[in-house]
Design a protein around this motif. Structure first.
Motif, mmCIF file in Angstrom:
data_model
loop_
_atom_site.group_PDB
_atom_site.id
_atom_site.type_symbol
_atom_site.label_atom_id
_atom_site.label_comp_id
_atom_site.label_asym_id
_atom_site.label_seq_id
_atom_site.Cartn_x
_atom_site.Cartn_y
_atom_site.Cartn_z
ATOM 1 N N VAL A 116 -23.602 7.972 7.832
ATOM 2 C CA VAL A 116 -24.268 8.921 9.049
ATOM 3 C C VAL A 116 -25.429 9.480 8.561
ATOM 4 N N PHE A 117 -26.583 9.090 9.529
ATOM 5 C CA PHE A 117 -27.829 9.720 9.064
ATOM 6 C C PHE A 117 -28.023 10.722 9.970
ATOM 7 N N LEU A 118 -28.545 11.991 9.600
ATOM 8 C CA LEU A 118 -28.840 13.154 10.077
ATOM 9 C C LEU A 118 -30.297 13.608 9.909
ATOM 10 N N LEU A 119 -30.809 13.812 11.291
ATOM 11 C CA LEU A 119 -32.271 14.173 11.285
ATOM 12 C C LEU A 119 -32.227 15.361 12.301
ATOM 13 N N SER A 120 -33.387 16.406 11.948
ATOM 14 C CA SER A 120 -33.477 17.592 12.613
ATOM 15 C C SER A 120 -34.661 17.406 13.420
ATOM 16 N N ARG A 121 -34.923 18.405 14.190
ATOM 17 C CA ARG A 121 -36.315 18.400 15.128
ATOM 18 C C ARG A 121 -37.661 18.580 13.995
#
Length: 142
Positions: A116-121
Motif C-alpha cells: 500500500v503506497f500512501l501519499l499526502s497532499r
C-alpha cells in the motif's frame, strides 16, 4: 503517420515546501552556532537541522512522488527510490480521510494487494481527492 505518445501525469512536491525546508535547515544551523554555550540547545538545533536537511534532500532527489502513464504508475518508495506498478497490479485507489479534533488529514492510498503506497497532499502538491479522480479516469480512459 507518427504515433503520439500517451500523456504522462506527474505529481510532485511543491517548490515552496522545498524552499521552506532549506530555510528551516539554515535557521536551525544558525541557532546552533549562536548558542554554542548551551550544549542541550546545540544538540536540539543540530537534530532539527539534520531532519530538515534530510527532508529537503529527499525533495531534491525525488521531487516527483507519483506519475502515471499508459503502462501504470511510478511511485516513490523508501527515501528516494521508485517502483513501477503496472495498472493490472493496482487493486484499489482511494482517499483515506481522518478527522482528529479540528484537524483533517487525507492520504492517497494505492493498494497493489501486497503493498500500500500512501501519499499526502504535501507529496502530491494538490489535494489527494483530485489525484485519485485523475488516476481513476486516466486508468479507465474516460
Amino acid at each position: 503517420m507518427t504515433d503520439t505518445p500517451e500523456p504522462v501525469l506527474r505529481w510532485r512536491v511543491r517548490r515552496e515546501l522545498l524552499v521552506l525546508k532549506v530555510v528551516a535547515t539554515i535557521v536551525f544551523v544558525l541557532i546552533a552556532v549562536l548558542n554554542l554555550d548551551d550544549p542541550r540547545g546545540v544538540i536540539l538545533a543540530d537534530g532539527a537541522a539534520v531532519m530538515a536537511a534530510g527532508l529537503a534532500l529527499r525533495d531534491i532527489l525525488a521531487p516527483v512522488r507519483l506519475s502515471a502513464d499508459g503502462e501504470g504508475l511510478v511511485v516513490v518508495k523508501g527515501f528516494a527510490g521508485t517502483e513501477r506498478v503496472p495498472w493490472n497490479e493496482v487493486e484499489r485507489i482511494r482517499v483515506d480521510t481522518r478527522t482528529r479534533f479540528t484537524s483533517r488529514t487525507e492520504l492517497l492510498e494505492i493498494d497493489t494487494g501486497e503493498t500500500v503506497f500512501l501519499l499526502s497532499r504535501f507529496d502530491l502538491g494538490v489535494p489527494c481527492r483530485q489525484v485519485a479522480d485523475e488516476l481513476r479516469s486516466y486508468r479507465t480512459g474516460s
